[in-house]
Enzyme design. Sequence first.
Site, mmCIF file in Angstrom:
data_model
loop_
_atom_site.group_PDB
_atom_site.id
_atom_site.type_symbol
_atom_site.label_atom_id
_atom_site.label_comp_id
_atom_site.label_asym_id
_atom_site.label_seq_id
_atom_site.Cartn_x
_atom_site.Cartn_y
_atom_site.Cartn_z
ATOM 1 N N CYS A 112 0.894 -1.232 0.008
ATOM 2 C CA CYS A 112 -0.124 0.114 -0.016
ATOM 3 C C CYS A 112 0.866 1.140 0.091
ATOM 4 O O CYS A 112 0.608 2.215 -0.768
ATOM 5 C CB CYS A 112 -1.172 0.175 1.101
ATOM 6 S SG CYS A 112 -0.209 -0.372 2.823
ATOM 7 N N HIS A 133 -3.131 6.679 4.154
ATOM 8 C CA HIS A 133 -1.530 6.630 4.416
ATOM 9 C C HIS A 133 -1.109 8.110 3.839
ATOM 10 O O HIS A 133 -1.729 8.543 2.745
ATOM 11 C CB HIS A 133 -1.017 5.673 3.533
ATOM 12 C CG HIS A 133 -1.015 4.277 4.258
ATOM 13 N ND1 HIS A 133 -1.636 4.030 5.473
ATOM 14 C CD2 HIS A 133 -0.623 2.983 3.693
ATOM 15 C CE1 HIS A 133 -1.871 2.638 5.430
ATOM 16 N NE2 HIS A 133 -0.928 2.245 4.587
#
Length: 340
Positions: free
Chosen positions: A130, A243
Amino acid sequence: MGYRVVVAGATGNVGREMLNILAERQFPVDELAVLASRRSLGTEVSFGDKTLTTQDIDSFDFTGWDMALFAIGSDATKVYAPKAAATGCVVIDNSSLYRYDPDIPLIVPECNPQAIHDYKNKNIIANPNCSTAQMVVALKPLHDRARIKRVVVSTYQSVSGSGKEGMDELWDQTKAIYNPTTEVEPKKFQKQIAFNVIPQIDVFMEDGSTKEEWKMVVETKKIVDPSIKVTATCVRVPVFVGHSEAVNIEFEEFLDEDEARDILREAPGIMVIDKREDGGYVSPIECAGDFATFISRIRQDSTVENGINLWCVSDNLRKGAALNAVQIAELLGREALKKG
């Protein structure tokens, strides 16, 4: 003409997001099977306006299915991906199991779509980590213009990157802080995550880096260019979804910040929001649920000869996992399988 598609791990965070994105992007599905482990057998999941019941992955026959999106973790993938691939079903795997296999393509469609044809080596395509996925979307167009020498990245990664257990632990610990009679000991994370940051994601390696940091190094080289030097510090933060990354890039030749901003504005998958005023940037809570990778705080780095700093934010359950997998499926259908 559409495709016969399997989603394995359909009851988890990423699997459910895969189903949402397949529906949102109107992926050409003729038939859809949703798989889970036996303990989740019979669980109902949503696909657009339909409700589907999960089947047992252990007894499922992949013969005749075109592609399977896997979100079941490395251990289960090791068992079931070869079985699916052997029947001719192309596996798009979200785990880390196959990312570093030289015969298996590791793909971010905005960066290396040409690698899609290498799926034929083993009928398997790997989805990147990710934290890597969102960063390389920003690096690739800049690298094409000025060639990147070195990247220094610090990540601020949400708890959803560790699954439902991580999200529950943040929620439970946060509630416990306001209830002195309750205490929630860390289980998923190494230390308390509520109102804290943890400079460790995954296990430590011999050189002192964590495996998450190592993944960013190796995957960036495989996806963008093996000559790029990368050093990373990965930190878990008390954010549910999204994120964030502070990225310092050193180029072989000078790149003006205004030109970098223009390049990124034109790049696929990127949304530039970069105003030099209070709030003129994107934070993780604002990117949740969005397809784009958001870039802000683009500025010259005067401490190196050819440097740029930027801030990169993305929904890790989407671009960092489910969205990228669906984009790979779209690319596979468009460039390789070509039905209809």
